[in-house]
Design an enzyme around this catalytic site. Sequence first.
Site, PDB file in Angstrom:
ATOM      1  N   GLY A  58       0.937  -1.265  -0.060  1.00 33.69           N
ATOM      2  CA  GLY A  58      -0.352  -0.078  -0.366  1.00 33.69           C
ATOM      3  C   GLY A  58       0.916   1.328   0.114  1.00 33.69           C
ATOM      4  O   GLY A  58       1.299   1.289   0.578  1.00 33.69           O
ATOM      5  N   GLN A 217      -5.166  -8.974  -2.113  1.00 29.69           N
ATOM      6  CA  GLN A 217      -5.189  -8.267  -0.636  1.00 29.69           C
ATOM      7  C   GLN A 217      -6.860  -7.370  -0.913  1.00 29.69           C
ATOM      8  O   GLN A 217      -6.716  -7.751   0.888  1.00 29.69           O
ATOM      9  CB  GLN A 217      -5.191  -6.993  -1.576  1.00 29.69           C
ATOM     10  CG  GLN A 217      -3.640  -6.619  -1.433  1.00 29.69           C
ATOM     11  CD  GLN A 217      -3.106  -6.855  -2.888  1.00 29.69           C
ATOM     12  OE1 GLN A 217      -3.919  -7.869  -4.014  1.00 29.69           O
ATOM     13  NE2 GLN A 217      -1.994  -7.023  -3.613  1.00 29.69           N
ATOM     14  N   ASP A 258      -2.129   4.663  -6.005  1.00 33.45           N
ATOM     15  CA  ASP A 258      -0.236   4.494  -6.120  1.00 33.45           C
ATOM     16  C   ASP A 258      -0.132   5.721  -6.100  1.00 33.45           C
ATOM     17  O   ASP A 258       1.261   5.949  -6.057  1.00 33.45           O
ATOM     18  CB  ASP A 258       0.264   2.888  -6.254  1.00 33.45           C
ATOM     19  CG  ASP A 258      -0.644   1.973  -5.821  1.00 33.45           C
ATOM     20  OD1 ASP A 258      -1.284   1.483  -6.162  1.00 33.45           O
ATOM     21  OD2 ASP A 258       0.954   2.086  -5.086  1.00 33.45           O
ATOM     22  N   LYS A 269      -4.110  -0.438  -7.897  1.00 34.20           N
ATOM     23  CA  LYS A 269      -3.472  -2.095  -9.132  1.00 34.20           C
ATOM     24  C   LYS A 269      -4.527  -1.855  -9.989  1.00 34.20           C
ATOM     25  O   LYS A 269      -5.889  -1.401  -9.962  1.00 34.20           O
ATOM     26  CB  LYS A 269      -4.541  -2.477  -7.022  1.00 34.20           C
ATOM     27  CG  LYS A 269      -4.243  -4.000  -7.128  1.00 34.20           C
ATOM     28  CD  LYS A 269      -3.486  -4.627  -7.541  1.00 34.20           C
ATOM     29  CE  LYS A 269      -2.265  -4.735  -6.630  1.00 34.20           C
ATOM     30  NZ  LYS A 269      -0.332  -4.741  -6.648  1.00 34.20           N
TER      31      LYS A 269
HETATM   32  O1  MRU Z   1       0.232  -3.733  -4.582  1.00 37.27           O
HETATM   33  P1  MRU Z   1       0.033  -3.059  -3.661  1.00 37.27           P
HETATM   34  O2  MRU Z   1      -1.158  -3.937  -2.487  1.00 37.27           O
HETATM   35  O3  MRU Z   1       0.843  -2.993  -2.422  1.00 37.27           O
HETATM   36  O4  MRU Z   1      -1.186  -2.780  -3.931  1.00 37.27           O
HETATM   37  C1  MRU Z   1      -1.716  -1.477  -3.177  1.00 37.27           C
HETATM   38  C2  MRU Z   1      -2.345  -0.426  -4.070  1.00 37.27           C
HETATM   39  O5  MRU Z   1      -3.176  -0.556  -5.343  1.00 37.27           O
HETATM   40  C3  MRU Z   1      -3.720   0.080  -3.388  1.00 37.27           C
HETATM   41  O6  MRU Z   1      -4.719   0.883  -3.484  1.00 37.27           O
HETATM   42  C4  MRU Z   1      -2.878   1.824  -2.945  1.00 37.27           C
HETATM   43  O7  MRU Z   1      -1.452   1.277  -2.786  1.00 37.27           O
HETATM   44  C5  MRU Z   1      -3.288   2.635  -2.011  1.00 37.27           C
HETATM   45  S1  MRU Z   1      -2.877   2.288  -0.532  1.00 37.27           S
HETATM   46  C6  MRU Z   1      -4.065   3.426   0.989  1.00 37.27           C
END
Ligand code: MRU
Length: 371
Positions: A58, A217, A258, A269
């Site tokens: 995240g 997730q 992200d 994601k």
């Molecule tokens: O690969 P990840 O689990 O780190 O991806 C996370 C996401 O895509 C979240 O939606 C994003 O980081 C926002 S977290 C507040």
Amino acid sequence: VSEHRGSASPGPDFSPIAWRDGGLALLDQTRLPAEEVWLDCRRPEDVAAAIQRLSVRGAPAIGVAAAYGLALALGSGGDREAAGVAAEADSSESVRRRFEAAADLLAATRPTAVNLRWAIEQGRRVFADHAAGGREAARRALLEWADRLHREDVAANRRLGAYGAELFADGDRVLTHCNAGALATAGYGTALGVIQASWGVGKVAMVWVDETRPLLQGARLTAWELSRLGIPHKLVTDSSAGALLSRGLVDRVVVGADRVAANGDTANKIGTYPLAVLARRHGVPFYVAAPLSTFDAATPSGAEIPIEERDALEVTDVAGSRLTPAETEALNLAFDVTPAELVTAFITDAGVLEPPYGESIARALGAAEPG
Ligand code: MRU
């Protein structure tokens, strides 16, 4: 790294990241919800490995974890032996080298979330300001700064949650993707922060949780958080969104980010972009909830956002066993980019940003600049 079992329960003060006994404790998210195990990171290498394997994940959470990782580069405090630092290693040149190596290592773990780069750039400035005072002074300054980032992220998420709740209406059925909850941040969450705040004022009836292939997730982490918070929810496969929207079962979509480019194009994601297309097709609002630390003025548009490609094994295999013929190859893009025109509004800690995003984002970032 050593690890210890300990309960972890999303609630008002829950954080998946904690500084304890001179080290960084990270709740190992790869093992949730089956096991609640904390990793005790003592070196920047431990933190980098945890980020890479998604034990901590995240965008805001990896930024804060990396900040503590930079402090660990200068020892864990206390006596020198415990910190693994020999006396001669305290020369300013060797301290600088150790810090720089840690900054480069942490920065190279994951390319898409800008919070990571944002935290490391800030950490470099903190180090530069305190390096002259010696290793211990720089270490303390980095640790204080990391603690501040931790607190500020939680406060930002609470603020954006409250702004988001103003947009919601009674009885909303909300769809979310991946996990943008307390686990993905220093605490409280972004998209789940908005859901939590809206639920708190009686505005959310239930949440549709996308399972989020390939690493689940949604199924593992968002479902765990919502269960612990007592918020009604139902898990669906990622490909269900079209059916749910066409049956009128979704009132709003809210996701995290992200990286948001200067024009509002948003990396999140993989699977987020099709949700935005579907929401537009069905006239349902599509919100992106993110703190200003996720906005990147230096990236003009989505085309310039680096998209992480992860190991094909995450797609071809499930729980260690192969799903596909041995010769089948897979492409594992971890993120996609949603064009700004499909975003109804950004819910940020500085308020709700509306189109035209080039202007509203520049204004919000300009106002937040120190000094
Ligand atoms: O690969 P990840 O689990 O780190 O991806 C996370 C996401 O895509 C979240 O939606 C994003 O980081 C926002 S977290 C507040």
